[in-house]
Each structure stands twice: as structure tokens, then as C-alpha cells.
Design an enzyme around this catalytic site. Structure first.
Site, mmCIF file in Angstrom:
data_model
loop_
_atom_site.group_PDB
_atom_site.id
_atom_site.type_symbol
_atom_site.label_atom_id
_atom_site.label_comp_id
_atom_site.label_asym_id
_atom_site.label_seq_id
_atom_site.Cartn_x
_atom_site.Cartn_y
_atom_site.Cartn_z
ATOM 1 N N ASP A 198 0.861 -1.173 0.000
ATOM 2 C CA ASP A 198 0.000 0.000 0.000
ATOM 3 C C ASP A 198 0.898 1.223 0.000
ATOM 4 O OD1 ASP A 198 -2.546 1.110 -0.140
ATOM 5 O OD2 ASP A 198 -2.693 1.394 2.014
ATOM 6 N N HIS A 216 9.864 4.790 -3.951
ATOM 7 C CA HIS A 216 9.365 4.193 -2.719
ATOM 8 C C HIS A 216 9.064 2.705 -2.904
ATOM 9 C CE1 HIS A 216 6.724 6.276 -5.430
ATOM 10 N NE2 HIS A 216 5.710 5.501 -5.105
HETATM 11 P P1 IMP Z 1 -1.594 2.039 -4.232
HETATM 12 O O1 IMP Z 1 -1.591 1.679 -2.803
HETATM 13 O O2 IMP Z 1 -0.353 1.585 -4.954
HETATM 14 O O3 IMP Z 1 -2.855 1.648 -4.945
HETATM 15 O O4 IMP Z 1 -1.506 3.634 -4.314
HETATM 16 C C1 IMP Z 1 -2.508 4.496 -3.790
HETATM 17 C C2 IMP Z 1 -2.499 5.831 -4.527
HETATM 18 O O5 IMP Z 1 -1.249 6.489 -4.314
HETATM 19 C C3 IMP Z 1 -2.632 5.703 -6.052
HETATM 20 O O6 IMP Z 1 -3.981 5.726 -6.435
HETATM 21 C C4 IMP Z 1 -1.892 6.936 -6.549
HETATM 22 O O7 IMP Z 1 -2.757 8.058 -6.500
HETATM 23 C C5 IMP Z 1 -0.822 7.136 -5.504
HETATM 24 N N1 IMP Z 1 0.448 6.512 -5.942
HETATM 25 C C6 IMP Z 1 0.917 5.282 -5.613
HETATM 26 N N2 IMP Z 1 2.125 5.051 -6.151
HETATM 27 C C7 IMP Z 1 2.416 6.180 -6.852
HETATM 28 C C8 IMP Z 1 3.533 6.555 -7.654
HETATM 29 O O8 IMP Z 1 4.515 5.807 -7.833
HETATM 30 N N3 IMP Z 1 3.471 7.779 -8.208
HETATM 31 C C9 IMP Z 1 2.430 8.636 -8.040
HETATM 32 N N4 IMP Z 1 1.356 8.336 -7.333
HETATM 33 C C10 IMP Z 1 1.351 7.117 -6.728
#
Ligand code: IMP
Length: 196
Positions: A69, A179
Site C-alpha cells: 500500500d 518508494h
Molecule cells: P496504491 O496503494 O499503490 O494503490 O496507491 C494508492 C495511490 O497512491 C494511487 O492511487 C496513486 O494516486 C498514488 N500513488 C501510488 N504510487 C504512486 C507513484 O509511484 N506515483 C504517483 N502516485 C502514486
């Protein structure tokens, strides 16, 4: 040994497979199985959501499960949007809507106070227990969008020491410092240690 990636996002599966390619493991994903539920991400923090997703799939399948996450934590906003990054401007928000809301919330914040970080937490749940690792990428929130690559908040996140937003980087460049890249590097080291 088999591991299950608790995501149905095929782009993420490709990225994570590439990252863990040097491990001698059989990595399958929730995208390959239609009998697995979508886990609701309602925990108060990134750790909670990652553990909930991995634990749910491990309990159903018995296969050691990996989930991640990610959130964008902006200091001037007290760590927001954080765990709410995907739904910052509403439940079905698009990337553009979230980015526009962020720029508007930051409109009056001076450049010295625009520090932020992306943080990814990865959880591994197996018969031997629950482990988490994390990875962060430090930067600042720009005052306008720059670049068209990658996704999410990338056009407004300038990576510390590079002068570039993540949207101005190639995917390879981004993966080396991101990250998610760092968190999965730590997971790789953890699995390597446990398998030897
Ligand atoms: P998830 O947990 O990977 O689904 O990320 C949650 C939210 O964080 C996503 O919907 C994006 O808006 C943002 N996000 C996650 N990873 C990235 C990244 O590498 N670049 C930019 N936004 C990110």
C-alpha cells in the site's frame, strides 16, 4: 516455493515480478485467479491495509501472500493525503482530480515548506507470521504539473536532488529511486534470508 501477490493491477504485477526476478520463487498474482475477493482498504494506515490484504489472501489460499500500500505524505498538510491518496478528492477520483486538489490545497504554501514523501509498505504473511518492510522517496510538491510519464501524483512530485518530477523520468529511472522499488528491494532481501 510459491508466493501470491495480492494485487489485480497487471501493471504493478509486471513491475514487482521484474523487481523480484532474481529470487528462485514461483510468483503468482491475484490477477491470475478469479476466485479471490477484492479486499476493502479501510485500515487507518498503510501498514494496516497491506497486512489486511496479505492476510486475507493467505487465509483463503494457504499460499504465502505479499501486499503493498502506498501513500503520498505532505508535511504542510499534516501527512495528508497519506492512506487516502487514491480517493483524496472523492471516492472515484481520477489522478487529475487528485493532483488538482493537492495543488489547490498547497496554493499558499511557500517553497520552503513543500516537502513530501511517497511511502510504500509491503506485508508478507505466511505460516511463519507477518512481516512488513517499507520504502520512501523524498521530494517536494511543485506549484504546477511537469512531465507526462508514469501516473498518479508523479507530475507534481519533484524528487529530492534531481530537479525532475517523477513524470519527467523514464519508468526505469523512477524504479531505481522510487518508494515501491526500495520497499520491494527490502522484501527481496528478507525473502532471500528466509529461504537460505
Ligand atoms: P496504491 O496503494 O499503490 O494503490 O496507491 C494508492 C495511490 O497512491 C494511487 O492511487 C496513486 O494516486 C498514488 N500513488 C501510488 N504510487 C504512486 C507513484 O509511484 N506515483 C504517483 N502516485 C502514486
Amino acid at each position: 516455493m510459491q508466493f501470491l501477490l495480492a494485487t489485480k493491477n497487471r501493471d504493478k504485477v509486471i513491475e514487482i515480478r521484474a523487481k523480484l526476478a532474481s529470487l528462485n520463487i514461483d510468483l503468482i498474482s491475484a490477477a491470475d485467479r478469479d476466485d479471490l475477493p477484492d479486499v476493502v482498504e479501510d485500515a487507518p494506515d498503510l501498514e494496516g491495509n497491506a497486512i489486511k490484504k496479505a492476510k486475507t489472501l493467505f487465509e483463503i489460499t494457504g499460499i504465502p501472500s505479499i501486499a503493498d500500500d502506498t501513500g503520498l505524505e505532505v508535511d504542510a498538510l499534516g501527512g495528508a493525503p497519506g492512506v487516502f491518496s487514491s480517493r483524496y478528492s472523492g471516492p472515484n477520483a481520477t489522478y487529475a482530480e487528485n493532483v488538482n486538489k493537492l495543488l489547490s490545497e498547497m496554493k499558499h504554501v511557500p517553497s520552503a515548506n513543500r516537502s513530501a514523501r511517497f511511502r510504500t509498505v509491503v506485508a508478507l504473511v505466511s505460516a511463519t507470521g507477518t512481516r512488513t518492510v517499507d520504502g520512501a522517496c523524498l521530494g517536494t510538491i511543485t506549484t504546477e504539473k511537469r512531465g507526462s510519464g508514469n501516473f498518479g501524483y508523479d507530475p507534481v512530485f519533484e524528487v529530492l536532488g534531481t530537479g525532475k518530477t517523477m513524470a519527467e523520468m523514464t519508468l526505469d529511472e523512477k524504479n531505481k529511486i522510487s518508494h515501491r522499488g526500495r520497499a520491494f528491494q527490502r522484501l527481496l532481501e528478507l525473502i532471500q534470508k528466509e529461504l537460505t
